[in-house]
Enzyme design. Structure first.
Site, PDB file in Angstrom:
ATOM      1  N   GLU A   9      -1.585  -5.514   8.603  1.00  0.00           N
ATOM      2  CA  GLU A   9      -0.833  -4.892   9.695  1.00  0.00           C
ATOM      3  C   GLU A   9      -1.494  -5.196  11.035  1.00  0.00           C
ATOM      4  OE1 GLU A   9      -0.287  -0.709   9.039  1.00  0.00           O
ATOM      5  OE2 GLU A   9       0.678  -1.015   7.087  1.00  0.00           O
ATOM      6  N   ASP A  19       0.840  -1.200   0.000  1.00  0.00           N
ATOM      7  CA  ASP A  19       0.000   0.000   0.000  1.00  0.00           C
ATOM      8  C   ASP A  19       0.881   1.259   0.000  1.00  0.00           C
ATOM      9  OD1 ASP A  19       0.910  -0.300   2.580  1.00  0.00           O
ATOM     10  OD2 ASP A  19      -0.996   0.204   3.536  1.00  0.00           O
ATOM     11  N   SER A  20       2.200   1.068   0.098  1.00  0.00           N
ATOM     12  CA  SER A  20       3.129   2.185  -0.092  1.00  0.00           C
ATOM     13  C   SER A  20       2.930   2.796  -1.478  1.00  0.00           C
ATOM     14  CB  SER A  20       4.580   1.721   0.078  1.00  0.00           C
ATOM     15  OG  SER A  20       4.848   0.588  -0.722  1.00  0.00           O
ATOM     16  N   GLU A  29       8.882  -3.936  10.632  1.00  0.00           N
ATOM     17  CA  GLU A  29       9.249  -2.640  10.054  1.00  0.00           C
ATOM     18  C   GLU A  29       9.722  -1.658  11.123  1.00  0.00           C
ATOM     19  OE1 GLU A  29       6.418  -0.962   7.314  1.00  0.00           O
ATOM     20  OE2 GLU A  29       7.383   0.996   7.312  1.00  0.00           O
ATOM     21  N   LYS A  66      -1.140  -9.501   3.000  1.00  0.00           N
ATOM     22  CA  LYS A  66      -0.454  -9.021   4.201  1.00  0.00           C
ATOM     23  C   LYS A  66      -1.371  -8.051   4.945  1.00  0.00           C
ATOM     24  CE  LYS A  66       3.212  -6.114   3.995  1.00  0.00           C
ATOM     25  NZ  LYS A  66       2.685  -4.950   4.749  1.00  0.00           N
ATOM     26  N   ASP A  69      -0.901  -6.255  -0.276  1.00  0.00           N
ATOM     27  CA  ASP A  69      -1.190  -5.584   0.995  1.00  0.00           C
ATOM     28  C   ASP A  69      -2.697  -5.355   1.114  1.00  0.00           C
ATOM     29  OD1 ASP A  69       0.545  -4.926   3.030  1.00  0.00           O
ATOM     30  OD2 ASP A  69       1.243  -3.057   2.106  1.00  0.00           O
TER      31      ASP A  69
END
Ligand SMILES: Nc1nc(=O)c2c([nH]1)NC[C@@H]1CN(c3ccc(C(=O)N[C@@H](CCC(=O)O)C(=O)O)cc3)CN21
Ligand SMILES: CC(C)C(=O)C(=O)O
Ligand SMILES: [Mg+2]
Length: 263
Positions: free
Chosen positions: A115, A45-46, A182, A113, A84
């Protein structure tokens, strides 16, 4: 070349071979990073920050992720494609998390993925039960930066380290096949890595991890902003400006197109 699967990732982990992941967000980059022989491609999502120009990753939608995962999948890479799950796509309920994970798999992802730690372990279990491999993500979790109080280094206190060890164990227990760490202190990342039996893929978390990941725009020197832990292997930004300047100059001087580009 044979497709990389979670079994290959686990094999590398068991043999102590370091796992390599990079981000890619479209067809042409996916082809190139795959040619370089990476194990996993993360459609992160970056992309919101480096490709779409948003101020953070919180603006990224499922529609954005589906579109970019599909573009990467069209490159048909040997590397495993991890998608993501964007902010808002898995918090509300297990049902919504499964539905959105399924959408990323339909678009071409081979794993997703999420978070978070213990608070999302239930989501991880539900998605794994649907037959979808899940990667966890601990430490600096950018989608939760408002509650973390910014993009801060994690694992500076013993309490924080213990919290992350508990989170990592909960993710493993819920069925996650690996965990991104991270912006975590190296010593903390080492202890988290030692406390689970699944690979840790680190970014800004030191060398004592099962693998490493970086954002491709940081590797290439293409990002308008790069975090302090990223290493720039190439000055792509300057190369692009130089090439386009040459083109502009040749057009203005009447040199382009020449004979060989005219029909
Ligand atoms: N190009 C790029 N690379 C990344 O690795 C990346 C992104 N974008 N966007 C999504 C997240 C956000 N990441 C970030 C963003 C900022 C810092 C950072 O600036 N850290 C500061 C502290 C800032 C603060 O205290 O608020 C530092 O000085 O270390 C670190 C990681 C990592 N991710
Ligand atoms: C930095 C990596 C781990 C990520 O989550 C992303 O690119 O979105
Ligand atoms: Mg991300």
């Amino acid at each position: 070349m044979k497709k990389v699967t979670i079994r290959d990732v686990m094999k590398k982990y068991k043999k102590g071979e370091r796992i390599v992941m990079v981000t890619a967000y479209d067809y042409s980059f996916a082809r190139l990073v795959d040619q370089a022989g990476v194990d996993m491609i993360l459609v992160g999502d970056s992309l919101g920050m480096v490709v779409l120009g948003y101020p953070s990753t919180n603006q990224v939608t499922m529609e954005d992720m589906v579109s970019h995962v599909a573009a990467v999948a069209r490159a048909n890479p040997r590397a495993m494609i991890v998608g993501d799950m964007p902010f808002g796509s898995y918090e509300a309920s297990n049902e919504e998390a499964v539905r959105n994970a399924v959408a990323l798999i339909r678009a071409g992802a081979e794993a997703v993925k999420l978070e978070g730690g213990r608070e999302i372990a239930e989501r991880v279990r539900a998605i794994v039960n649907a037959g979808i491999p899940v990667m966890g993500h601990l430490g600096l979790t950018p989608q939760k930066r408002h509650i973390l109080g910014g993009y801060r280094l994690r694992g500076k206190t013993e309490e924080e380290v213990q919290e992350m060890i508990e989170d990592a164990k909960a993710l493993e227990e819920a069925g996650a096949f690996s965990i991104v760490l991270e912006f975590v202190k190296s010593e903390a990342a080492k202890r988290i890595t030692e406390s689970v039996n699944i690979p840790t893929i680190c970014i800004g978390a030191g060398p004592h991890c099962s693998g490493q990941v970086l954002v491709i725009h940081d590797i290439l020197g293409l990002a308008p902003f790069s975090p302090p832990f990223a290493k720039k292997y190439f000055d792509c930004a300057n190369a692009i400006v130089k090439a386009v300047k040459e083109f502009a100059e040749e057009v203005r001087e009447g040199k382009f197109p020449g004979e060989e580009h005219s029909f």
